[in-house]
Write an enzyme that holds these catalytic residues in place. Structure first.
Site, PDB file in Angstrom:
ATOM      1  N   CYS A 173     -29.202 -10.875  38.167  1.00 38.62           N
ATOM      2  CA  CYS A 173     -30.319 -10.061  38.622  1.00 38.62           C
ATOM      3  C   CYS A 173     -31.565 -10.898  38.876  1.00 38.62           C
ATOM      4  O   CYS A 173     -31.829 -11.884  38.186  1.00 38.62           O
ATOM      5  CB  CYS A 173     -30.626  -8.986  37.582  1.00 38.62           C
ATOM      6  N   ASP A 184     -30.794  -2.249  28.216  1.00 36.89           N
ATOM      7  CA  ASP A 184     -31.638  -3.421  28.026  1.00 36.89           C
ATOM      8  C   ASP A 184     -32.291  -3.328  26.651  1.00 36.89           C
ATOM      9  O   ASP A 184     -32.235  -2.293  25.979  1.00 36.89           O
ATOM     10  CB  ASP A 184     -32.708  -3.487  29.124  1.00 36.89           C
TER      11      ASP A 184
END
Length: 220
Positions: A7, A138
């Protein structure tokens, strides 16, 4: 096979390297406050060139959004040429539903109890497409929307793994720790950003990317 998402890529050459190293998904961060921000025009050029170069072997391209409207997300997914959108802000389950199967939610629960509440809220709107996660976990941070380099708590990850059919694990992963995290949690996929960088945010180090993917592939 555990999916790998790299990412926060910001250039075509870097994206091509990541793809050729074996990444299954590439994340393009369209949140202007992120140090890995890429504007829509640059992202669109990157996506077009990558698809032209790799064809059917192009990784799944995911746009990362924070607190954009469903209409704006849908517009950018189409104009940039993305496959899916990752909603990493404070978006409601209604926003996810409105996007009709082109988006998944990134969450940062503080506890296992909070993780179950998030799952109850968002999993009813997950898409059937098996190329994308049902949820992305996350690390909890009260101020930042991901990209902190912090590791998600083990009890939170395990709580979500039991209820999310395609859980993607993010937060503080790198070539040194991803194998142990995979063996402990066994998620559907893993997401890495800073853990494969050697300097400027958004530019991935080839040696680190390849080492990360190697560790994922050999984890049992």
């Amino acid at each position: 096979m555990t999916r790998v998402k790299v990412c926060g890529v910001r250039s075509f050459d870097n994206a091509l390297m990541v793809a050729e190293a074996g990444a299954d998904l590439i994340g393009l961060n369209l949140y202007p406050e992120s140090p890995r921000f890429i504007d829509a025009d640059t992202a669109g050029d990157l996506a077009r060139r990558l698809r032209a170069r790799l064809g059917d072997h192009c990784p799944v391209l995911v746009g990362v959004f924070v607190n954009e409207s469903a209409d704006r997300v849908r517009e950018l997914v189409a104009s940039v040429g993305l496959d899916f959108a990752q909603l990493s802000g404070d978006e409601s389950p209604e926003t996810l539903t409105e996007l009709g199967g082109i988006a998944f939610k990134g969450i940062r629960p503080k506890s296992a109890e909070a993780a179950h509440k998030d799952a109850d809220s968002y999993l009813s709107a997950i898409a059937a497409d098996a190329r994308m996660p049902s949820l992305l976990l996350d690390a909890f941070n009260p101020e930042l929307y991901g990209g902190t380099g912090e590791t998600a708590a083990l009890d939170v990850a395990l709580a979500l793994r039991d209820v999310a059919p395609r859980l993607m694990l993010a937060g503080g992963l790198n070539p040194e720790n991803v194998g142990a995290r995979l063996r402990a949690i066994r998620p559907w996929g893993v997401d890495v950003a800073s853990g494969v960088e050697a300097g400027t945010p958004g530019f991935k180090d080839e040696e680190k990317v390849r080492a990360f993917i190697t560790e994922v592939r050999k984890a049992k």
